[in-house]
Design a protein around this motif. Structure first.
Motif, PDB file in Angstrom:
ATOM      1  N   MET A   1      66.745  22.785  41.548  1.00 16.00           N
ATOM      2  CA  MET A   1      65.749  21.775  41.243  1.00 16.00           C
ATOM      3  C   MET A   1      66.060  21.167  39.878  1.00 16.00           C
ATOM      4  N   ASN A   2      66.169  19.842  39.811  1.00 17.93           N
ATOM      5  CA  ASN A   2      66.501  19.228  38.530  1.00 17.93           C
ATOM      6  C   ASN A   2      65.251  19.003  37.686  1.00 17.93           C
ATOM      7  N   ALA A   3      65.480  18.616  36.437  1.00 18.60           N
ATOM      8  CA  ALA A   3      64.375  18.525  35.480  1.00 18.60           C
ATOM      9  C   ALA A   3      63.395  17.407  35.819  1.00 18.60           C
ATOM     10  N   THR A   4      63.871  16.341  36.480  1.00 21.76           N
ATOM     11  CA  THR A   4      62.968  15.238  36.772  1.00 21.76           C
ATOM     12  C   THR A   4      62.034  15.543  37.928  1.00 21.76           C
ATOM     13  N   SER A   5      62.443  16.457  38.820  1.00 18.12           N
ATOM     14  CA  SER A   5      61.579  16.777  39.949  1.00 18.12           C
ATOM     15  C   SER A   5      60.637  17.941  39.656  1.00 18.12           C
ATOM     16  N   GLN A   6      60.825  18.595  38.528  1.00 20.32           N
ATOM     17  CA  GLN A   6      59.946  19.704  38.165  1.00 20.32           C
ATOM     18  C   GLN A   6      58.609  19.184  37.686  1.00 20.32           C
ATOM     19  N   ARG A   7      57.553  19.857  38.109  1.00 22.61           N
ATOM     20  CA  ARG A   7      56.228  19.529  37.588  1.00 22.61           C
ATOM     21  C   ARG A   7      56.008  20.291  36.294  1.00 22.61           C
ATOM     22  N   SER A   8      55.163  19.738  35.447  1.00 19.74           N
ATOM     23  CA  SER A   8      54.859  20.382  34.179  1.00 19.74           C
ATOM     24  C   SER A   8      54.106  21.686  34.427  1.00 19.74           C
ATOM     25  N   ILE A   9      54.413  22.700  33.630  1.00 20.98           N
ATOM     26  CA  ILE A   9      53.708  23.972  33.745  1.00 20.98           C
ATOM     27  C   ILE A   9      52.265  23.815  33.275  1.00 20.98           C
ATOM     28  N   ILE A  10      52.036  22.931  32.307  1.00 23.64           N
ATOM     29  CA  ILE A  10      50.686  22.655  31.811  1.00 23.64           C
ATOM     30  C   ILE A  10      50.277  21.268  32.322  1.00 23.64           C
ATOM     31  N   PRO A  11      49.491  21.193  33.381  1.00 23.32           N
ATOM     32  CA  PRO A  11      49.064  19.880  33.861  1.00 23.32           C
ATOM     33  C   PRO A  11      48.060  19.227  32.917  1.00 23.32           C
ATOM     34  N   PHE A  12      47.991  17.912  32.992  1.00 26.69           N
ATOM     35  CA  PHE A  12      47.089  17.153  32.142  1.00 26.69           C
ATOM     36  C   PHE A  12      45.638  17.557  32.374  1.00 26.69           C
ATOM     37  N   SER A  13      45.299  17.956  33.588  1.00 22.68           N
ATOM     38  CA  SER A  13      43.925  18.350  33.885  1.00 22.68           C
ATOM     39  C   SER A  13      43.494  19.548  33.038  1.00 22.68           C
ATOM     40  N   TYR A  14      44.416  20.484  32.757  1.00 26.72           N
ATOM     41  CA  TYR A  14      44.090  21.617  31.888  1.00 26.72           C
ATOM     42  C   TYR A  14      43.751  21.142  30.479  1.00 26.72           C
ATOM     43  N   VAL A  49      38.807  29.895  18.231  1.00 22.87           N
ATOM     44  CA  VAL A  49      39.720  30.433  19.248  1.00 22.87           C
ATOM     45  C   VAL A  49      40.011  29.358  20.304  1.00 22.87           C
ATOM     46  N   LEU A  50      38.963  28.690  20.784  1.00 22.42           N
ATOM     47  CA  LEU A  50      39.171  27.619  21.770  1.00 22.42           C
ATOM     48  C   LEU A  50      39.951  26.452  21.177  1.00 22.42           C
ATOM     49  N   GLY A  51      39.742  26.184  19.910  1.00 26.39           N
ATOM     50  CA  GLY A  51      40.528  25.145  19.238  1.00 26.39           C
ATOM     51  C   GLY A  51      42.005  25.506  19.203  1.00 26.39           C
ATOM     52  N   GLY A  52      42.321  26.774  18.934  1.00 26.63           N
ATOM     53  CA  GLY A  52      43.710  27.225  18.946  1.00 26.63           C
ATOM     54  C   GLY A  52      44.324  27.113  20.329  1.00 26.63           C
ATOM     55  N   VAL A  53      43.546  27.473  21.354  1.00 24.58           N
ATOM     56  CA  VAL A  53      44.034  27.343  22.738  1.00 24.58           C
ATOM     57  C   VAL A  53      44.291  25.875  23.042  1.00 24.58           C
ATOM     58  N   PHE A  54      43.335  25.011  22.701  1.00 25.78           N
ATOM     59  CA  PHE A  54      43.489  23.586  22.979  1.00 25.78           C
ATOM     60  C   PHE A  54      44.697  23.008  22.257  1.00 25.78           C
ATOM     61  N   LEU A  55      44.879  23.342  20.986  1.00 32.10           N
ATOM     62  CA  LEU A  55      46.020  22.813  20.239  1.00 32.10           C
ATOM     63  C   LEU A  55      47.343  23.275  20.825  1.00 32.10           C
ATOM     64  N   PHE A  56      47.421  24.536  21.254  1.00 25.90           N
ATOM     65  CA  PHE A  56      48.652  25.049  21.858  1.00 25.90           C
ATOM     66  C   PHE A  56      48.952  24.302  23.154  1.00 25.90           C
ATOM     67  N   VAL A  57      47.931  24.143  23.995  1.00 24.34           N
ATOM     68  CA  VAL A  57      48.112  23.441  25.268  1.00 24.34           C
ATOM     69  C   VAL A  57      48.466  21.984  25.021  1.00 24.34           C
ATOM     70  N   ALA A  58      47.832  21.360  24.041  1.00 21.77           N
ATOM     71  CA  ALA A  58      48.146  19.971  23.711  1.00 21.77           C
ATOM     72  C   ALA A  58      49.590  19.842  23.237  1.00 21.77           C
ATOM     73  N   CYS A  59      50.059  20.785  22.435  1.00 22.35           N
ATOM     74  CA  CYS A  59      51.451  20.781  21.982  1.00 22.35           C
ATOM     75  C   CYS A  59      52.393  20.920  23.176  1.00 22.35           C
ATOM     76  N   CYS A  60      52.066  21.817  24.091  1.00 25.47           N
ATOM     77  CA  CYS A  60      52.879  21.982  25.301  1.00 25.47           C
ATOM     78  C   CYS A  60      52.953  20.681  26.082  1.00 25.47           C
ATOM     79  N   TYR A  61      51.839  20.000  26.169  1.00 23.28           N
ATOM     80  CA  TYR A  61      51.805  18.761  26.943  1.00 23.28           C
ATOM     81  C   TYR A  61      52.563  17.638  26.238  1.00 23.28           C
ATOM     82  N   VAL A  62      52.354  17.487  24.940  1.00 20.70           N
ATOM     83  CA  VAL A  62      53.005  16.406  24.193  1.00 20.70           C
ATOM     84  C   VAL A  62      54.526  16.596  24.178  1.00 20.70           C
ATOM     85  N   TYR A  63      54.968  17.819  23.992  1.00 22.13           N
ATOM     86  CA  TYR A  63      56.402  18.103  23.889  1.00 22.13           C
ATOM     87  C   TYR A  63      56.970  18.683  25.179  1.00 22.13           C
ATOM     88  N   ARG A  64      56.379  18.391  26.321  1.00 21.84           N
ATOM     89  CA  ARG A  64      56.775  19.021  27.581  1.00 21.84           C
ATOM     90  C   ARG A  64      58.224  18.735  27.967  1.00 21.84           C
TER      91      ARG A  64
END
Length: 144
Positions: A1-14, A49-64
């Protein structure tokens, strides 16, 4: 499976759901303070704690796209560094807002509170990283 067909591990809905939870908590805090009810002793801790979770997930999404080719340790330090940096900026901003509005930020903010807030933000980032790794491992197991 190539990189363009892979879905993000962290979806935008999260990211969106975590942001909405964070906004709900902020609204509750505003309501609590506006009506001068007794402050919840655990509220600040949960919010950080929730802010830390949100920032980590946001970083994952921005730099996916960039993180697909990183080692797990480089990814960990990038995202946790993102959480730490934003947390420091948040606490500095909070300090200056209190200084401008009250003239005495030490009345509301202590060094102990600031350090525990930063630690709770990092704990949230670590929790998000553990969830990310478990989700990534499950994905590797199910894909082959």
């Amino acid at each position: 499976m190539n990189a363009t067909s892979q879905r993000s591990i962290i979806p935008f809905s999260y990211v969106l759901v975590l942001f909405l939870i964070f906004l709900l908590l902020a609204a509750l805090a505003f309501f609590w303070r506006m009506h001068q009810l007794q402050e919840l002793w655990f509220y600040d801790d949960v919010e950080h704690v929730l802010g830390g979770v949100f920032l980590f997930v946001a970083c994952c999404y921005v730099y996916r796209h960039e993180t697909e080719h990183m080692s797990r340790s480089a990814f960990f330090f990038l995202c946790l560094g993102f959480v730490a940096l934003w947390s420091i900026f948040w606490e500095a901003g909070w300090f200056y807002v209190r200084k401008i509005t009250t003239g005495n930020p030490e009345y509301f903010i202590s060094l102990e509170d600031t350090i525990t807030d930063l630690l709770y933000d990092l704990c949230g980032g670590l929790i998000a990283y553990a969830g990310y790794v478990m989700r990534a491992n499950d994905r590797m197991i199910t894909s082959g």
